[in-house]
Design a protein around this motif. Sequence first.
Motif, short mmCIF file in Angstrom:
data_model
loop_
_atom_site.label_atom_id
_atom_site.label_comp_id
_atom_site.label_asym_id
_atom_site.label_seq_id
_atom_site.Cartn_x
_atom_site.Cartn_y
_atom_site.Cartn_z
N ASP A 1 0.78 -1.19 -0.12
CA ASP A 1 -0.06 -0.24 0.08
C ASP A 1 0.82 1.44 -0.06
N ALA A 2 1.80 1.15 0.66
CA ALA A 2 2.79 2.46 0.87
C ALA A 2 3.58 2.72 -0.56
N PHE A 3 3.77 1.65 -1.12
CA PHE A 3 4.46 1.48 -2.44
C PHE A 3 3.52 2.11 -3.43
N VAL A 4 2.34 1.64 -3.54
CA VAL A 4 1.26 2.38 -4.40
C VAL A 4 1.06 3.80 -4.25
N ALA A 5 0.87 4.13 -2.98
CA ALA A 5 0.85 5.47 -2.65
C ALA A 5 1.89 6.31 -3.31
N LYS A 6 3.07 5.84 -3.08
CA LYS A 6 4.27 6.70 -3.07
C LYS A 6 4.38 6.89 -4.72
N VAL A 7 4.27 5.93 -5.53
CA VAL A 7 4.36 5.96 -7.07
C VAL A 7 3.42 6.67 -7.47
N LYS A 8 2.04 6.69 -7.14
CA LYS A 8 0.91 7.53 -7.50
C LYS A 8 1.06 9.10 -7.25
N ALA A 9 1.94 9.15 -6.13
CA ALA A 9 1.90 10.79 -5.65
C ALA A 9 3.20 11.31 -6.44
N GLN A 10 3.93 10.48 -7.37
CA GLN A 10 5.12 11.08 -8.05
C GLN A 10 5.39 10.31 -9.22
N PRO A 11 4.22 10.61 -10.25
CA PRO A 11 4.24 9.99 -11.70
C PRO A 11 5.52 10.44 -12.34
N ARG A 12 6.08 9.29 -13.06
CA ARG A 12 7.34 9.40 -13.63
C ARG A 12 8.44 10.02 -12.99
N LYS A 13 8.43 9.98 -11.74
CA LYS A 13 9.58 10.39 -10.86
C LYS A 13 10.25 9.32 -10.14
N ILE A 14 9.45 7.82 -10.26
CA ILE A 14 10.11 6.75 -9.75
C ILE A 14 10.32 5.98 -11.01
N SER A 15 11.36 5.10 -11.21
CA SER A 15 12.03 4.44 -12.27
C SER A 15 11.90 2.93 -11.76
N GLY A 16 11.71 2.04 -12.80
CA GLY A 16 11.68 0.70 -12.77
C GLY A 16 12.43 -0.13 -13.65
N ALA A 17 13.39 -1.03 -13.27
CA ALA A 17 14.61 -1.64 -14.16
C ALA A 17 13.85 -2.84 -14.75
N VAL A 18 13.93 -3.26 -15.99
CA VAL A 18 13.64 -4.13 -16.74
C VAL A 18 14.72 -4.83 -17.57
N PRO A 19 14.80 -6.26 -17.89
CA PRO A 19 15.97 -6.83 -18.54
C PRO A 19 15.99 -6.09 -20.06
N GLY A 20 15.01 -5.76 -20.43
CA GLY A 20 14.92 -5.45 -21.79
C GLY A 20 13.59 -4.89 -22.66
N PRO A 21 13.45 -4.17 -23.66
CA PRO A 21 12.35 -4.08 -24.20
C PRO A 21 11.51 -5.32 -24.62
N GLY A 22 10.08 -5.42 -24.05
CA GLY A 22 9.42 -6.54 -24.66
C GLY A 22 9.66 -7.88 -23.70
N THR A 23 10.70 -7.78 -22.73
CA THR A 23 10.79 -8.89 -21.84
C THR A 23 9.57 -9.13 -20.97
N LEU A 24 9.71 -10.09 -20.28
CA LEU A 24 8.60 -10.62 -19.21
C LEU A 24 8.27 -9.30 -18.10
N GLY A 25 9.63 -9.08 -17.62
CA GLY A 25 9.94 -7.93 -16.86
C GLY A 25 9.29 -6.75 -17.30
N HIS A 26 9.41 -6.20 -18.22
CA HIS A 26 8.86 -5.16 -19.14
C HIS A 26 7.10 -5.24 -19.23
N LEU A 27 6.81 -6.41 -19.38
CA LEU A 27 5.31 -6.46 -19.60
C LEU A 27 4.64 -6.42 -17.98
N MET A 28 5.43 -7.25 -17.11
CA MET A 28 4.89 -7.04 -15.88
C MET A 28 4.62 -5.65 -15.18
N LEU A 29 5.62 -4.79 -15.58
CA LEU A 29 5.93 -3.35 -14.99
C LEU A 29 4.74 -2.43 -16.04
N ALA A 30 4.81 -2.84 -17.07
CA ALA A 30 3.74 -2.01 -18.05
C ALA A 30 2.37 -2.38 -17.47
#
Length: 335
Positions: free
Chosen positions: A150-179
């Motif tokens: 809950d705290a994580f979701v509240a934090k990222v909603k309060a700071q759109p595009r200010k918090i970044s997430g790492a994924v192994p590459g475009p179109g990878t499973l990690g990318h799909l998960m985060l998108a």
Amino acid sequence: MRTTHARRPSLKALAVATLAATAALALPQGAQAADAYPGKPIKLIVPFAAGGSTDIVARVLAEGMRTTLGQPIVVDNKAGAGGLIGTEAVAQAAPDGYTVGMATVSTMTINPLLYTRAAGLGARLAPVANLVTMPSVYTVHPSLGVNSFDAFVAKVKAQPRKISGAVPGPGTLGHLMLASFNETLKTDILIVPYRGSGPALNDALAGMVQVMPDQLPSSMAHIKSGKLIPVVLAADARSPELPNVPTFKELGYDELNELGISWFGIVVPKNTPAPIVKRLQDAAVKAAHLPDVQQHLKNLGASATDMDQSRFPAQIAQELKRNKALLDKAGVKPE
């Protein structure tokens, strides 16, 4: 002088011999081959580098299958192009049951959509069995200052595009998960693609990016050391080692949960005789459920898959359809 003659076989004996020969000829070649299979070591191609999750699972399964098949299973790592090179090597091998390939969500349900070269690869392979499932975890860097979902979701909603997430590459499973996370939770985490899981994880540990979805075994040591904080799992149930971390499933996000559960199976070249495929399938499923194998998988945070293996091809087809829609939404085009 009395002449002796060799005894001629009786008509009954001739008839029996003729019937036996006819029956042997009538047996399908695949059935005859399966009766003698396996008569030599089997090569298990892993389409990723040694030391990664797929390689570790493959070696655990190889030992179990040595027991159930009675022949050595020789692991052969053929890494490159996100699993494409090794998977192609399986498709090009002789369809005799002596070359088997590790199959993953990426190789079977993402690569055919991501690489033009891989578009027809699935049709050249025969799915054998889905053997192991592995959960994923979303972790955050301690500098983000949150330790719950809950705290994580509240934090990222309060700071759109200010918090970044790492994924192994475009179109990878990690990318799909985060998108998909962004779309479902109405958040706007900035997705940063890397050239592989290693560089992505290194920057996540350094705090250069604040969020990373990853397979649980890859992150567990860093979670235990306090370098990463887990906030949610994609898993069938909570991890015994992370009892306070909820799953997407229990939070009501079934699609995110399903997307984040990785699986590992085996495939063979198309036209491998059906009796040999069945022999491999039975031996592999039995191997995955051996007590020693189960314990090794548990240590990895993984478990043996319990499913009707006749559904495996349909599962692949269903995930291909789902992932195509996700890739289209993410704006990822085939290379």
